[in-house]
Structure formats: C-alpha cells, structure tokens
Design a protein around this motif. Structure first.
Motif, mmCIF file in Angstrom:
data_model
loop_
_atom_site.group_PDB
_atom_site.id
_atom_site.type_symbol
_atom_site.label_atom_id
_atom_site.label_comp_id
_atom_site.label_asym_id
_atom_site.label_seq_id
_atom_site.Cartn_x
_atom_site.Cartn_y
_atom_site.Cartn_z
ATOM 1 N N LEU A 1 7.594 5.406 -14.127
ATOM 2 C CA LEU A 1 6.784 5.198 -12.930
ATOM 3 C C LEU A 1 7.491 5.687 -11.674
ATOM 4 C CD1 LEU A 1 4.226 4.054 -11.644
ATOM 5 C CD2 LEU A 1 5.312 1.801 -11.613
ATOM 6 N N HIS B 1 3.703 9.470 -6.135
ATOM 7 C CA HIS B 1 3.408 8.213 -5.439
ATOM 8 C C HIS B 1 3.869 6.986 -6.231
ATOM 9 C CE1 HIS B 1 1.165 10.691 -2.712
ATOM 10 N NE2 HIS B 1 0.240 10.990 -3.627
ATOM 11 N N GLY B 2 4.714 7.205 -7.219
ATOM 12 C CA GLY B 2 5.178 6.078 -8.020
ATOM 13 C C GLY B 2 5.926 5.037 -7.211
ATOM 14 N N GLU C 1 5.600 4.325 -4.130
ATOM 15 C CA GLU C 1 4.650 3.603 -3.271
ATOM 16 C C GLU C 1 3.967 2.483 -4.061
ATOM 17 O OE1 GLU C 1 1.918 6.267 -1.406
ATOM 18 O OE2 GLU C 1 3.492 7.730 -0.927
ATOM 19 N N HIS C 2 3.601 2.777 -5.297
ATOM 20 C CA HIS C 2 2.963 1.751 -6.126
ATOM 21 C C HIS C 2 3.937 0.614 -6.429
ATOM 22 C CE1 HIS C 2 -0.948 3.559 -7.058
ATOM 23 N NE2 HIS C 2 -0.320 4.727 -7.037
ATOM 24 N N ASN D 1 4.153 -1.383 -3.094
ATOM 25 C CA ASN D 1 2.958 -1.853 -2.382
ATOM 26 C C ASN D 1 1.846 -2.412 -3.263
ATOM 27 O OD1 ASN D 1 4.142 -0.905 0.064
ATOM 28 N ND2 ASN D 1 3.386 1.163 -0.368
ATOM 29 N N ASP D 2 1.959 -2.360 -4.573
ATOM 30 C CA ASP D 2 0.851 -2.820 -5.406
ATOM 31 C C ASP D 2 0.672 -4.333 -5.386
ATOM 32 O OD1 ASP D 2 0.022 -0.341 -6.060
ATOM 33 O OD2 ASP D 2 0.494 -0.444 -8.183
ATOM 34 N N VAL E 1 0.308 -7.735 -9.477
ATOM 35 C CA VAL E 1 -0.364 -6.991 -10.535
ATOM 36 C C VAL E 1 -0.207 -7.782 -11.821
ATOM 37 C CG1 VAL E 1 -0.407 -4.846 -11.841
ATOM 38 C CG2 VAL E 1 0.108 -4.796 -9.402
ATOM 39 N N TYR F 1 1.544 1.944 -17.285
ATOM 40 C CA TYR F 1 1.319 1.061 -16.136
ATOM 41 C C TYR F 1 -0.056 1.267 -15.521
ATOM 42 C CZ TYR F 1 1.312 -0.784 -11.462
ATOM 43 O OH TYR F 1 0.946 -1.447 -10.311
ATOM 44 N N PHE F 2 -0.417 2.509 -15.240
ATOM 45 C CA PHE F 2 -1.706 2.747 -14.570
ATOM 46 C C PHE F 2 -2.878 2.359 -15.471
ATOM 47 C CE2 PHE F 2 0.888 5.850 -12.043
ATOM 48 C CZ PHE F 2 0.764 5.166 -10.843
ATOM 49 N N LYS G 1 -2.919 -1.527 -15.362
ATOM 50 C CA LYS G 1 -3.366 -2.027 -14.058
ATOM 51 C C LYS G 1 -4.891 -1.957 -13.955
ATOM 52 C CE LYS G 1 -3.152 -1.051 -9.102
ATOM 53 N NZ LYS G 1 -2.708 -0.082 -8.063
ATOM 54 N N GLU G 2 -5.448 -0.818 -14.317
ATOM 55 C CA GLU G 2 -6.902 -0.657 -14.241
ATOM 56 C C GLU G 2 -7.614 -1.592 -15.216
ATOM 57 O OE1 GLU G 2 -10.344 2.799 -14.843
ATOM 58 O OE2 GLU G 2 -8.243 3.375 -14.481
#
Length: 252
Positions: free
Chosen positions: A99, A104-105, A107-108, A111-112, A115, A158-159, A162-163
């Motif tokens: 990640l 933008h890893g 940033e996630h 800032n996520d 989760v 991860y993505f 998360k979704e």
C-alpha cells in the motif's frame, strides 16, 4: 505453559468467517480435551497425533468479542475478535505490491480514518527450520490503527476489503499469502498442472531426487548466500555507474 498451542493465524484482532463453520486448530499433548467458546457457541475436541481441531457452528457478524480456549486447567483468551468476511490475497508480485508504494497510498494510510479492515500476513518462509518458528511466532492479525503494519499490506487486498466493508457493513479480514517472483506451480495442486506449468514440477523432482532434507536445505542456504551477494553487487553497480544497463550489471 499450557498443554496445548493454537495456530498463529488465531490471535487478538482476528476475523472469523460469518455464516459458515469455523475451524479452530493447533497442537498439544495427546488426550488433552480442548474447549473453544465464542459468542455463546461452544466446540469440544481431543488432541490426537499431536493435533487438535474444534469446529464452531456458523455465527452472525460482530465487530468485537472474545474467544476462550481451555483444556480445563489452562486458558488462552483472544480479544477484539470480529466475525465478518475473510478473504485470501494470494499470488505473486501484483498482489504483494504494498500500500505504501501505490499511487496515493500514503494519503490513504494517513487519512482513511476508521476502516473496518484487518490483515494477517502469512510468514514468508520456505523451510521449517528454527527460523521458521521464530518468524511465525511474531505473526498476528493487525488493525488499521497499526500504521506501520498497514504500510506493508497488499494494496489490492486493502482497497478491495475497504470497499467490501463499506458495502456490506461488516469487518473484512484479509489473509495476505503472496510472494513476488514465485512460480505459478507453488499456487496450485500438482494434478492441475499442464503444459509449461508442469515443467516446474518435473524440474523440482529432478532437483531433489536422491537428496535428504538436510542436503536440500544446505543447497538452499547456498543459494540464499549467492543471491544476497548478487543483490549487493548489483546495488553497488547501479549506485556507482552512470546510465547503468542490465548487461553491465551481469558483467559486474
């Protein structure tokens, strides 16, 4: 010390699969009676041939609970256990890609916020020696609050998790079992191998024919030393050579 152990994939912060039987397993002294309790569900088994397996009935989703395992004398308690969805992030480098390295890893990671995803990274070991067990003992489920661990989670895993968590409203557990550059043959049963993939099994059979486990391990250790030296020299070449190329690296 208890007369039993629980496999390392079971730890604090773990995620269990909802709606299906859950296998809880480990090792112990033969004849030891093991009881596993969680969410009002209970499973009992007895250690046989040094191993035990308790099968819990299906459970509904829950974000945090405790699991109790006892032999009647000693007990192990796991905290912050979730029941949700568990998925395997298996494969090679595309699944291994971390990640922290993806677009933008960082940033996630920062800032996520909250989760509802947890991650277990399968130890990367090839031989069951003393180092294997030492490394395995350090493995455990991690939550998104553990930022240093999150950096090394599979980006794809991860993505996806998360979704899925946002859509289903449950905790998602990802088991990362991936290794860049590994042969496709290591991810399938031998009987499924055909064509070019079957060649890997044939080469392996020829390579280990007539060798003891000690000989095979010794050869692997020699390869590891050779590879480490190659990595050192190639790094030195690329760092000190203007406009480096692959041919120059090999010659170096």
């Amino acid at each position: 010390m208890p007369n039993f152990k629980v496999a390392r994939v079971f730890s604090n912060d773990m995620v269990l699969q909802r709606g299906k039987n859950v296998n809880v397993f480990g090792t112990g002294e033969n004849g030891t009676r093991i009881t596993v309790t969680i969410c009002g569900k209970r499973a009992v088994c007895t250690v046989k041939d040094g191993k035990w397996l308790a099968v819990l009935p299906p459970m509904s989703e829950i974000d945090s609970t405790e699991m109790y395992i006892t032999d009647g004398k000693d007990s192990i308690v796991f905290y912050n256990v979730a029941v949700g969805e568990v998925w395997l992030a298996g494969g090679q480098s595309n699944m291994e890609y971390e990640l922290c390295n993806c677009t933008h890893g960082e940033e996630h990671i920062e800032n996520d916020g909250h989760v509802n995803v947890r991650y277990y990274y399968t130890p990367k070991r090839t031989v069951k020696d003393d180092d294997f067990y030492e490394y395995e003992n350090k493995s455990a489920w991690r939550t998104f609050d553990d930022k240093e661990s999150v950096r090394h989670w599979s980006a794809v895993g991860y993505f996806f998790a998360k979704e899925l968590s946002e859509k289903l409203g449950v905790t998602i557990g990802i088991i990362g079992c991936n290794w860049g550059g590994s042969s496709a043959s290591t991810w399938m049963k031998r009987e499924y191998a055909q064509g070019e993939t079957a060649v890997y099994f044939e080469e392996y059979d020829r390579a280990i024919e007539g060798k003891t486990e000690e000989q095979a391990v010794a050869e692997y250790r020699e390869y590891q030393a050779y590879h480490a030296e190659w990595e050192r020299k190639s790094a030195e070449y690329y760092n000190n050579t203007p406009n480096p190329d692959w041919e120059g690296c090999i010659a170096y």
